[in-house]
Design an enzyme around this catalytic site. Sequence first.
Site, short mmCIF file in Angstrom:
data_model
loop_
_atom_site.label_atom_id
_atom_site.label_comp_id
_atom_site.label_asym_id
_atom_site.label_seq_id
_atom_site.Cartn_x
_atom_site.Cartn_y
_atom_site.Cartn_z
N GLU A 170 49.99 34.26 39.57
CA GLU A 170 49.28 33.81 38.37
C GLU A 170 50.27 33.44 37.27
OE1 GLU A 170 46.00 35.37 35.07
OE2 GLU A 170 46.16 36.39 37.00
N ARG A 203 41.62 45.69 30.58
CA ARG A 203 40.60 45.75 31.63
C ARG A 203 40.53 47.15 32.24
NH1 ARG A 203 37.50 41.92 34.83
NH2 ARG A 203 38.36 40.21 33.59
N PHE A 208 43.08 43.52 38.54
CA PHE A 208 43.65 43.29 37.20
C PHE A 208 43.40 44.47 36.26
CE2 PHE A 208 44.24 40.85 33.22
CZ PHE A 208 45.34 40.09 33.55
N GLU A 264 37.54 40.14 43.23
CA GLU A 264 38.09 41.45 42.87
C GLU A 264 37.18 42.65 43.12
OE1 GLU A 264 40.87 40.52 39.10
OE2 GLU A 264 38.84 39.73 38.97
#
Length: 796
Positions: A237, A315, A349, A717
């Site tokens: 990413e 997160r 994440f 995810e």
Amino acid sequence: MSKIHHTVGQPLAHESARLHVTGEALYTDDLPEQHGTLHAALGLSRRAHAAIVSMDLSKVRAAPGVVEVVCLDDVPGEKYVGAYVHDEPVFADGRVQYVGQPLFAVAATSHDAARRAAQLAEVQYRDLDPVLSADAGAERESYVLPPVRISRGDVQAELGKARHRHQGRLYCGGQEQFYLEGQVAYAQPGENDEMLVYSSTQHPTEMQGMIAHMLGRPLHTVRVQCRRMGGGFGGKESQSWPFATAAALLAWRTGRPVKLRPDRDDDFMITGKRHDFSASYDVSYDAQGVIGAVSFEQRLRCGYSADLSGAVADRQVFHTDNAYYLPAFDILSLRVKTNTQSNTAFRGFGGPQGILCIEYALDDIARRLGLDPLDVRKRNFYGVDERNVTPYDTVLEDNVIQQLVDQLETSCDYRRRRDEIRRFNADSKVLKKGLSLVPVKFGISFTATHLNQAGALVHVYTDGSILVNHGGTEMGQGLNTKVAQIVAEEFGVDIDQVRASGTDTSKVANTSATAASTGTDLNGKAAQDACRKIKAALAAFAADQYGCDEQHIRFQAGQVHCGNRVIPFRELVQKAYMARVPLWSSGFYKTPKIHYDMKTLTGRPFYYFVYAAACSEVVIDTLTGENRLLRTDILYDAGRPINPAVDLGQIEGGFIQGAGWLTSEELWWDEQGALKTHAPSTYKIPSVSDCPDHFKVEFFDNGNTENNIYQSKAMGEPPLPLAISVFLAIRDAIASVAELRADIPLDAPATAERILQTLDAVAPGRFSLAAGSRTEADMAAEPMELSAGPSGGTVQ
């Protein structure tokens, strides 16, 4: 679904499946090399934290085949880059901050020549004191970003007056992305200072920006392409940049194409992993296990720079509630700076780390009260009309966790199996089984609101075939397949008439990363928008041409229904072209309803939630510490799946990847800060033999309440944290031998060594090898066949 779809909802094959199995699929390293292509390698630091006293590159420059060597002084533009904070030098700037940090890059006539030359640098260091763990960094208040705290209610008062209260700690290791295709970039200089870079990246726009800024050139001079990746998992990413920028810099300096493909060991050493963390908690609860208040301190090892750690840590905070209502809470998140690789995105994440925190605490509550952990979990679930406000002030509008868990509890026969396992453990002296059912509530959207946008470009050609380009990247997850299905559905044509082309910053600009499980949500909607613009133009033409009502025109089964007329789609397209009707359009989508205050961590950061649950059963060998996953049942809320076959593969793969994180994948740094588990020989990802014999995945019947693309829900995810059920099942097996109703101090990953250490902690001396081994009578009483263990050993 409200109607039967032709392609959406069908289990169609992956669009590159045939190419994958025949070896014809082209990845960045497979592209034909231009004449004169040079090959690059990076020279890496051998210290975790040190000042560079001197760096002599004369032997590197004189090595056979070497054409160019560059370091930080050769960067013509910005010398520091970064995903959010520009705190990462393109090459080391006077000091090194982790073992493996790039010092320079060399271009040579062959891959081997470049690698050999990079080893010839003579660097003198003056060692500085390194910080290597999250706990050590937290004690020094060493942070890459300021700490963040979120709270509700008077937590200390609630904790103080509670009848039941305890404190606990846990540690969870990181995880290497271990994509099948490693990092790679191929830079080709063009005319008028143009630069084309083929990059294996989840974020071509970010690579475009970093290359342009590093070269001191405007964005329109840099073009980045990515047809496909052989896996990404978050590792591509933001952290494709060291390879993309080095290749581009060398190409700019030499005027020749340059390819940079590090070997697996260097890839391991240079790039960041999933954030490992330690957490402490203080929790109060009643006699039924219902939480009254909880306090968490979460310490994430971020590495030497910020990278994406702020968003990852946010997160984690956002998912510390998981599926449970917390009346009073205090969550302190420390983003700790260490002299290790800069940790980065990894599937989930930060979400899996947050979910693990609350699940670990609930597991302890149940054990201390002598209650079934599933009953304690269900009593703490979010409500529908009350007890439904998250810690970040979002009111849950789509909560189905109670119904979903009830359905899985019945279908997997949880209660009967729980009783059977108790009886098995009572009779079995060495082998012990464990069972755990864990729910997941996972938020879908980028927490950075501005990233929730996407563009697409759709062309309809005069033969009726269609080409779609969008800003997402294909890394094997089936994004292009799903977008092609959406386009085919919109035009009412067969999937064979639609092709998705590779991601290209010159076609769709200013894209977001393919991450946060939003690839299909965002890019599918953008492609749909483009299709509907073209359909509107075709419908207007057909209405005028054939005298029918434009509002009632239907595109279906390769035909266009216009009143009583049925026109083949291809014929209408040809006539529209002759009448100068536009047959292409761009599309755009931005996720509605979301908003988020980054200072207070409140708002609506997620458009919707995915709900899921997994029940896992394991067996451990108390003499060796080995474990085996015997059975897993998963119930997953996919909304209305666009491609059930692709989605099934994502759920299975994500779950097994999560099981690897929590059982066998161990990252270990020595006292000098060097990563020692940097190759397949020392870092153990799961293999096919680690999948349980009974592996059942079912979809929960539940359409998305939000206007997502065809009422589907995300896949990428949410399956991964379901593997927490495996870790807690191992804990459950260990608990069966605990002498007292106490905590089970098992850290992750639950390797054989950690399982043995925990057994010794809860039942001292009982299972040491010195105490004796199994007798033939013991083994005869345990009717289990020999099977492969997760790390290549055996469980009997």
